[in-house]
Design an enzyme around this catalytic site. Sequence first.
Site, mmCIF file in Angstrom:
data_model
loop_
_atom_site.group_PDB
_atom_site.id
_atom_site.type_symbol
_atom_site.label_atom_id
_atom_site.label_comp_id
_atom_site.label_asym_id
_atom_site.label_seq_id
_atom_site.Cartn_x
_atom_site.Cartn_y
_atom_site.Cartn_z
ATOM 1 N N HIS A 124 -3.833 -4.221 -3.302
ATOM 2 C CA HIS A 124 -4.329 -4.092 -1.923
ATOM 3 C C HIS A 124 -4.579 -2.635 -1.534
ATOM 4 C CE1 HIS A 124 -2.564 -8.297 -0.723
ATOM 5 N NE2 HIS A 124 -3.645 -8.380 -1.467
ATOM 6 N N VAL B 73 0.833 -1.199 0.000
ATOM 7 C CA VAL B 73 0.000 0.000 0.000
ATOM 8 C C VAL B 73 0.874 1.258 0.000
ATOM 9 C CG1 VAL B 73 -1.988 -1.148 1.048
ATOM 10 C CG2 VAL B 73 -0.284 -0.073 2.541
#
Length: 237
Positions: free
Chosen positions: A110, A94
């Site tokens: 993600h 992320v």
Amino acid sequence: MTGKTRSIVILTGAGISAESGLGTFRDKDGLWTKYDLSEVATPEGFSRNPVLVHDFYNARRKNLIEALPNAAHAALARLEQSWEGDFLLVTQNVDDLHERAGSKRVLHMHGELRKARCGMCEHVCAWDGDMGIATACPSCGIRQAMRPHVVWFGEMPLYMDEIYAALDSCDLFLSIGTSGQVYPAAGFVAELRRAGRAHTVELNLERSDGHTLFAEGRYGPATQVVPDYVEELLRRL
Ligand code: OAD
């Protein structure tokens, strides 16, 4: 590797950002040894205790903003710039260190920590500050629905159609800095192996549990093995 490589898909995980000072999840001292995943990385945990979840991601966002891309991120950006065939970088991370190193064709399956999403209107926007339960959505104005734009356990990863389309046509697959414990990313190599067309390489600090599924492995810190491997590939162009 045999023949001429035309299409590369690269999967990265937390290990590529470890030497930038961002923690991994499952190593000794990893995030999931300190925090209960079900409390901070599930929709149910967020409903139960949104303050705890916001605090967790606020701290991670602050660390990320202070971190810098490393030589492994830079090598992948260099590879993309020099590569004339198809190229896709799929990251489970992320963080935005790939982009800050210069990578362009990146999909964050993600999600992204430096973005926020409204749970009511689904508006997604850049977000570098802290977030809390009283934060209002900049689009619809509703409070208590803003959340980090990250995928929690039990939620659907993002961009899966694009990722599977790229995997379908790739002839080189690199898996970098991931333990291969979380699906669907953990299943990519097995699917490629079944299809039998792509050369598959694991680059990791150590052999992952699924290392036997890969045709080749390069082991050591990402800041060493990734630049070395990229140089090798570029020499063959
Ligand atoms: P893990 O923490 O599971 O695995 C990190 C991998 O990186 C391990 O195999 C380490 O050996 C390797 N590693 C550590 N330091 C390294 C270094 N300096 N150079 C190269 N490799 C190194 O992290 P992920 O596989 O990314 O998902 O985890 C996958 C997902 O699980 C994450 O995206 C996250 C997590 O829960 C969600 O939060 C949805």
